[in-house]
Design a protein around this motif. Structure first.
Motif, mmCIF file in Angstrom:
data_model
loop_
_atom_site.group_PDB
_atom_site.id
_atom_site.type_symbol
_atom_site.label_atom_id
_atom_site.label_comp_id
_atom_site.label_asym_id
_atom_site.label_seq_id
_atom_site.Cartn_x
_atom_site.Cartn_y
_atom_site.Cartn_z
ATOM 1 N N ASN A 174 0.842 -1.185 0.000
ATOM 2 C CA ASN A 174 0.000 0.000 0.000
ATOM 3 C C ASN A 174 0.885 1.245 0.000
ATOM 4 O O ASN A 174 1.827 1.338 0.787
ATOM 5 C CB ASN A 174 -0.874 -0.039 1.261
ATOM 6 C CG ASN A 174 -1.943 1.008 1.283
ATOM 7 O OD1 ASN A 174 -1.699 2.158 0.942
ATOM 8 N ND2 ASN A 174 -3.130 0.629 1.708
ATOM 9 N N GLU A 199 -1.841 -5.819 10.024
ATOM 10 C CA GLU A 199 -2.413 -6.106 8.707
ATOM 11 C C GLU A 199 -3.145 -4.938 8.081
ATOM 12 O O GLU A 199 -3.597 -5.044 6.948
ATOM 13 C CB GLU A 199 -3.370 -7.308 8.811
ATOM 14 C CG GLU A 199 -2.707 -8.594 9.261
ATOM 15 C CD GLU A 199 -1.654 -9.079 8.264
ATOM 16 O OE1 GLU A 199 -1.812 -8.810 7.058
ATOM 17 O OE2 GLU A 199 -0.680 -9.715 8.699
ATOM 18 N N VAL A 200 -3.324 -3.840 8.797
ATOM 19 C CA VAL A 200 -4.128 -2.745 8.258
ATOM 20 C C VAL A 200 -3.471 -1.398 8.525
ATOM 21 O O VAL A 200 -2.626 -1.254 9.411
ATOM 22 C CB VAL A 200 -5.559 -2.726 8.861
ATOM 23 C CG1 VAL A 200 -6.308 -4.008 8.533
ATOM 24 C CG2 VAL A 200 -5.511 -2.487 10.361
ATOM 25 N N CYS A 233 -7.623 0.053 5.786
ATOM 26 C CA CYS A 233 -7.412 -0.634 4.505
ATOM 27 C C CYS A 233 -6.239 -1.588 4.680
ATOM 28 O O CYS A 233 -5.404 -1.428 5.572
ATOM 29 C CB CYS A 233 -7.166 0.353 3.368
ATOM 30 S SG CYS A 233 -5.783 1.473 3.644
ATOM 31 N N GLY A 234 -6.182 -2.605 3.831
ATOM 32 C CA GLY A 234 -5.137 -3.602 3.951
ATOM 33 C C GLY A 234 -3.757 -3.063 3.598
ATOM 34 O O GLY A 234 -3.625 -2.154 2.771
ATOM 35 N N ASP A 292 -3.208 -3.326 -0.041
ATOM 36 C CA ASP A 292 -4.196 -2.678 -0.914
ATOM 37 C C ASP A 292 -3.479 -1.663 -1.798
ATOM 38 O O ASP A 292 -2.948 -0.665 -1.317
ATOM 39 C CB ASP A 292 -5.247 -1.985 -0.059
ATOM 40 C CG ASP A 292 -6.214 -1.151 -0.895
ATOM 41 O OD1 ASP A 292 -6.298 -1.381 -2.119
ATOM 42 O OD2 ASP A 292 -6.881 -0.274 -0.319
ATOM 43 N N PHE A 319 -13.752 -1.309 7.375
ATOM 44 C CA PHE A 319 -12.649 -1.729 6.507
ATOM 45 C C PHE A 319 -13.068 -1.484 5.066
ATOM 46 O O PHE A 319 -14.174 -1.828 4.678
ATOM 47 C CB PHE A 319 -12.346 -3.212 6.724
ATOM 48 C CG PHE A 319 -11.127 -3.707 6.007
ATOM 49 C CD1 PHE A 319 -11.189 -4.074 4.669
ATOM 50 C CD2 PHE A 319 -9.921 -3.806 6.663
ATOM 51 C CE1 PHE A 319 -10.066 -4.532 4.009
ATOM 52 C CE2 PHE A 319 -8.789 -4.263 6.009
ATOM 53 C CZ PHE A 319 -8.860 -4.621 4.675
ATOM 54 N N THR A 327 -11.277 0.000 0.916
ATOM 55 C CA THR A 327 -10.090 0.228 0.097
ATOM 56 C C THR A 327 -9.831 1.728 0.037
ATOM 57 O O THR A 327 -10.678 2.542 0.410
ATOM 58 C CB THR A 327 -10.284 -0.310 -1.331
ATOM 59 O OG1 THR A 327 -11.308 0.465 -1.984
ATOM 60 C CG2 THR A 327 -10.701 -1.777 -1.320
ATOM 61 N N SER A 373 -7.444 -11.418 -1.694
ATOM 62 C CA SER A 373 -7.038 -10.229 -0.947
ATOM 63 C C SER A 373 -8.053 -9.932 0.149
ATOM 64 O O SER A 373 -9.219 -10.270 0.011
ATOM 65 C CB SER A 373 -6.936 -9.032 -1.901
ATOM 66 O OG SER A 373 -8.197 -8.768 -2.474
ATOM 67 N N PRO A 374 -7.642 -9.322 1.253
ATOM 68 C CA PRO A 374 -8.592 -8.967 2.307
ATOM 69 C C PRO A 374 -9.680 -8.065 1.744
ATOM 70 O O PRO A 374 -9.403 -7.271 0.853
ATOM 71 C CB PRO A 374 -7.730 -8.219 3.324
ATOM 72 C CG PRO A 374 -6.338 -8.659 3.038
ATOM 73 C CD PRO A 374 -6.286 -8.887 1.557
ATOM 74 N N PRO A 375 -10.915 -8.166 2.223
ATOM 75 C CA PRO A 375 -11.372 -8.982 3.338
ATOM 76 C C PRO A 375 -11.879 -10.350 2.938
ATOM 77 O O PRO A 375 -12.609 -10.967 3.697
ATOM 78 C CB PRO A 375 -12.523 -8.139 3.896
ATOM 79 C CG PRO A 375 -13.131 -7.530 2.664
ATOM 80 C CD PRO A 375 -11.967 -7.251 1.742
#
Length: 298
Positions: A10, A49-50, A91-92, A95, A131, A133, A200-202
Motif C-alpha cells: 500500500n 495487517e491494516v 485498509c489492507g 491494498d 474496513f 479500500t 485479498s482482504p477482506p
C-alpha cells in the motif's frame, strides 16, 4: 537462488502522521469527467495487517500545501443516508487501489481528534470500525462535495446507477434459471466452485477456498443424481453451500466468471427426487452446521 517476490505494498504503508493529497475522480459513469478537485488524508494508525486512514474535510482546486491541509478537521459523512459518521477507515497493507495523483505532503503530529478516532482500530474487530479500500477516500471527498454543491444532479446519477443494477440483477436471475434448467451432475462436478475467488482482504484466504471446494464436491457426491427426499434433506448442505457462491461474494470475490453461480444443485431426474430449490431460502446457520459436521468427520 532468485529472491522471492514481495507483494505490492500500500502506498500509505508509512507511519502515523503522514499526510497525502490526491485528485478526486467522477463518482459514476454519468458524472461529469474531470472533477478538477483535490482532497487529502492522513495515516492515523497502523496495525500488523491494516493501515488506518482519516480523510480531511477540505476540498481544493489544486494540490494543497501541508499547512492548508492541517487547518482542516476529519470529514463527516452526510450524503444520502449518512448521519455524520467520521470518514475514518482501515485498509489492507497490500491494498494497491490507486488514488489519482497521490502526493505525499509530509508529516504532522496527530491531533486529539485523529488519535481518538484511530483508537478503536488498535483492537481487531472493535465495534464501530470499518474496513474498505483507498478508493473510499476518493468517494468520500467527491461525494460530500457534490452532496453540498450539486445534489440534484448527484441524485439523478444515483437513480441511474440503481436502475442499471436492477436490470443487471434481473438478467443474472434469468441466466441462473436457464443454467439450472440444463445443468447435469457431470457438469456440476467438473466445474470449479468459487472460481472468481479473490485472495485479498477482506475475502477468505486460499486455504478456505480449497476446503470449501472439497466440501461442495463431497456434498454433491453424497446427494447423488437420484437422491430421494430424505437423503436430499440430510445432504442439503450442498444446496446451501451453493448460496456462498451465489450470495457470499462481496465485490465479485466468489462465483463464476460468466456472471452466474457455480455450486448450485441441478434438478434431479428420478420420480420423487428432490428438486433444485432456491438456495436463498436456506440460512447461514444451517450451512455452518453442515460444514462443521463434515470438518469433525474429516
Amino acid at each position: 537462488m532468485a529472491a522471492a517476490k514481495r507483494s505490492p505494498r500500500n502506498p500509505l504503508d508509512v507511519g502515523p502522521g503522514a499526510i497525502f493529497a490526491f485528485r478526486t475522480s467522477p463518482l459514476h459513469p454519468d458524472s461529469p469527467p474531470g472533477t478538477g478537485r483535490f482532497g487529502a488524508l492522513a495515516v492515523v494508525g497502523r496495525a500488523p495487517e491494516v493501515i488506518v486512514v482519516a480523510v480531511f474535510d477540505g476540498v481544493w482546486d489544486r494540490l494543497p500545501t501541508p499547512a492548508e491541509v492541517r487547518e482542516h478537521r476529519v470529514l463527516r459523512r452526510r450524503r444520502f443516508a449518512h448521519t455524520g459518521r467520521p470518514a475514518v477507515f482501515a485498509c489492507g497493507v497490500e491494498d494497491t487501489t490507486g488514488l489519482s495523483d497521490l502526493t505525499a505532503l509530509g508529516t504532522a503530529p496527530l491531533t486529539a481528534e485523529q488519535t481518538k478516532l484511530a483508537a478503536p482500530y488498535a483492537s481487531p474487530g472493535s465495534v464501530g470500525t470499518s474496513f474498505s479500500t483507498l478508493a473510499l477516500a476518493d468517494a468520500d471527498v467527491e461525494g460530500e462535495w457534490r452532496w453540498a454543491h450539486d445534489r440534484e444532479a448527484l441524485l439523478r446519477e444515483q437513480e441511474a446507477v440503481e436502475e442499471r443494477r436492477r436490470l443487471a440483477a434481473e438478467a443474472e436471475k434469468e441466466r441462473y434459471a436457464a443454467r439450472l434448467a440444463g445443468l447435469t451432475w457431470e457438469q456440476l462436478l467438473a466445474e470449479t466452485p468459487f472460481e472468481r475467488w479473490t485472495p485479498s482482504p477482506p475475502f477468505p484466504p486460499a486455504a478456505f477456498r480449497r476446503a470449501a471446494v472439497r466440501r461442495v464436491h463431497q456434498a454433491c457426491r453424497e446427494l447423488g443424481p437420484g437422491a430421494e427426499a430424505p437423503e436430499a434433506r440430510r445432504a442439503e448442505g450442498a444446496e446451501v453451500a451453493g448460496a456462498v457462491v451465489q450470495h457470499g461474494r462481496p465485490g465479485g470475490g466468489l462465483g463464476h466468471r460468466d456472471g452466474g453461480a457455480r455450486g448450485h444443485l441441478p434438478r434431479t431426474r428420478r420420480a420423487g427426487a428432490c428438486r433444485g430449490t432456491p438456495v436463498a431460502r436456506h440460512g447461514g446457520r444451517r450451512l455452518a452446521r453442515v460444514v462443521n459436521a463434515r470438518s469433525r468427520r474429516a
